[in-house]
Design an enzyme around this catalytic site. Structure first.
Site, PDB file in Angstrom:
ATOM      1  CG  ASP A  51      17.021  40.927  35.814  1.00  0.00           C
ATOM      2  OD1 ASP A  51      17.517  41.826  35.091  1.00  0.00           O
ATOM      3  OD2 ASP A  51      16.876  41.060  37.040  1.00  0.00           O
ATOM      4  CG  ASP A  89      15.565  52.128  30.078  1.00  0.00           C
ATOM      5  OD1 ASP A  89      14.732  52.455  29.237  1.00  0.00           O
ATOM      6  OD2 ASP A  89      15.291  52.020  31.279  1.00  0.00           O
ATOM      7  NE  ARG A 120      19.849  37.754  35.409  1.00  0.00           N
ATOM      8  CZ  ARG A 120      19.971  39.078  35.346  1.00  0.00           C
ATOM      9  NH1 ARG A 120      19.972  39.683  34.183  1.00  0.00           N
ATOM     10  NH2 ARG A 120      20.099  39.803  36.439  1.00  0.00           N
TER      11      ARG A 120
HETATM   12  P1  IMP Z   1      20.144  52.591  31.619  1.00  0.00           P
HETATM   13  O1  IMP Z   1      21.267  53.171  32.436  1.00  0.00           O
HETATM   14  O2  IMP Z   1      18.832  53.207  31.995  1.00  0.00           O
HETATM   15  O3  IMP Z   1      20.397  52.669  30.139  1.00  0.00           O
HETATM   16  O4  IMP Z   1      20.002  51.122  32.118  1.00  0.00           O
HETATM   17  C1  IMP Z   1      20.279  50.012  31.406  1.00  0.00           C
HETATM   18  C2  IMP Z   1      20.077  48.802  32.301  1.00  0.00           C
HETATM   19  O5  IMP Z   1      18.757  48.795  32.881  1.00  0.00           O
HETATM   20  C3  IMP Z   1      20.177  47.557  31.474  1.00  0.00           C
HETATM   21  O6  IMP Z   1      21.500  47.064  31.443  1.00  0.00           O
HETATM   22  C4  IMP Z   1      19.202  46.618  32.165  1.00  0.00           C
HETATM   23  O7  IMP Z   1      19.864  45.895  33.195  1.00  0.00           O
HETATM   24  C5  IMP Z   1      18.169  47.510  32.792  1.00  0.00           C
HETATM   25  N1  IMP Z   1      16.954  47.595  31.948  1.00  0.00           N
HETATM   26  C6  IMP Z   1      16.483  48.668  31.285  1.00  0.00           C
HETATM   27  N2  IMP Z   1      15.361  48.395  30.617  1.00  0.00           N
HETATM   28  C7  IMP Z   1      15.096  47.087  30.853  1.00  0.00           C
HETATM   29  C8  IMP Z   1      14.052  46.189  30.413  1.00  0.00           C
HETATM   30  O8  IMP Z   1      13.114  46.528  29.660  1.00  0.00           O
HETATM   31  N3  IMP Z   1      14.140  44.919  30.877  1.00  0.00           N
HETATM   32  C9  IMP Z   1      15.134  44.477  31.697  1.00  0.00           C
HETATM   33  N4  IMP Z   1      16.137  45.280  32.118  1.00  0.00           N
HETATM   34  C10 IMP Z   1      16.111  46.571  31.701  1.00  0.00           C
HETATM   35 MG    MG Z   2      18.675  44.028  35.209  1.00  0.00          MG
END
Ligand code: IMP
Ligand code: MG
Length: 194
Positions: A164, A108, A170
């Site tokens: 989730d 993300d 999940r």
């Molecule tokens: P990042 O550090 O922002 O890249 O975060 C990634 C983590 O955020 C992932 O491993 C997910 O656990 C959570 N995440 C980000 N987007 C989503 C989504 O659309 N649905 C569910 N979990 C998400």
């Molecule tokens: Mg999560």
């Protein structure tokens, strides 16, 4: 999908079907088998989101891989913005000189993965590659190269196949957009800037 009427009520739209997931995971398994042939490979599952993807993926890889599991959390005050995450469960063995593949559910902002990659580099891994089932490029805050990704998705909060909301959904077997009604009353809105 008539098998899941209860869960499906909270899903606005299906983005990736079971058949698409199966096909993509099989293809990725063949690619990894080819790319890492003859290498000492450790595959790290990032709990809990990647667990279902991981268990399907490793069964498509015809190499003697070593399995590892890590749990990390980006919760807690200033940690989200700085990208510093807490390790809740660490590796069981060291990875010095080994070829490592990190298996994530979704990238993300990229903050979690860039922390993790640096952390594993510091432990002396021989090489580190990143596999992510989903990629949400619109929300990226740090530039992190994803070596293998199955699906690029729009900026929507998705659940299922391991992902989730509030530890739920999940077990939904497809990737779907969560209906905003589910979290609109809740302070833990997934759309907050995390
Ligand atoms: P990042 O550090 O922002 O890249 O975060 C990634 C983590 O955020 C992932 O491993 C997910 O656990 C959570 N995440 C980000 N987007 C989503 C989504 O659309 N649905 C569910 N979990 C998400
Ligand atoms: Mg999560």
């Amino acid at each position: 999908m008539d098998q899941f009427p209860t869960l499906k009520k909270d899903i606005l739209e299906i983005l990736v079907t079971r058949a698409q997931l199966k096909e993509a995971v099989e293809k990725l398994g063949r690619t990894i088998t080819r790319d890492f042939k003859g290498k000492d490979l450790v595959m790290i599952c990032i709990l809990k989101g990647a667990a279902i993807f991981y268990s399907d993926l490793i069964r498509q890889i015809d190499l003697p891989i070593r399995t590892e599991f890590m749990a990390i959390s980006s919760y807690g005050s200033a940690t989200k913005t700085s990208g510093v995450v807490r390790i809740l469960k660490d590796l069981d063995h060291d990875i010095v000189g080994q070829h490592v593949i990190i298996v994530e559910d979704i990238i993300d902002t990229g903050l979690t993965l860039s922390f993790l990659k640096k952390n594993l580099e510091d432990r002396g891994a021989g090489s580190i590659h990143i596999v992510s089932l989903l990629d949400k490029p619109a929300r990226r805050k740090v530039d992190i190269p994803i070596d293998y990704s199955c699906f690029s998705i729009p900026d929507a909060f998705v659940v299922g196949y391991g992902l989730d909301y509030d530890e739920k959904y999940r077990n939904f077997p497809e990737i779907g957009v969560l209906h905003p009604r589910v979290y609109s009353q809740n302070e833990n809105s997934p759309c907050s800037d995390d």
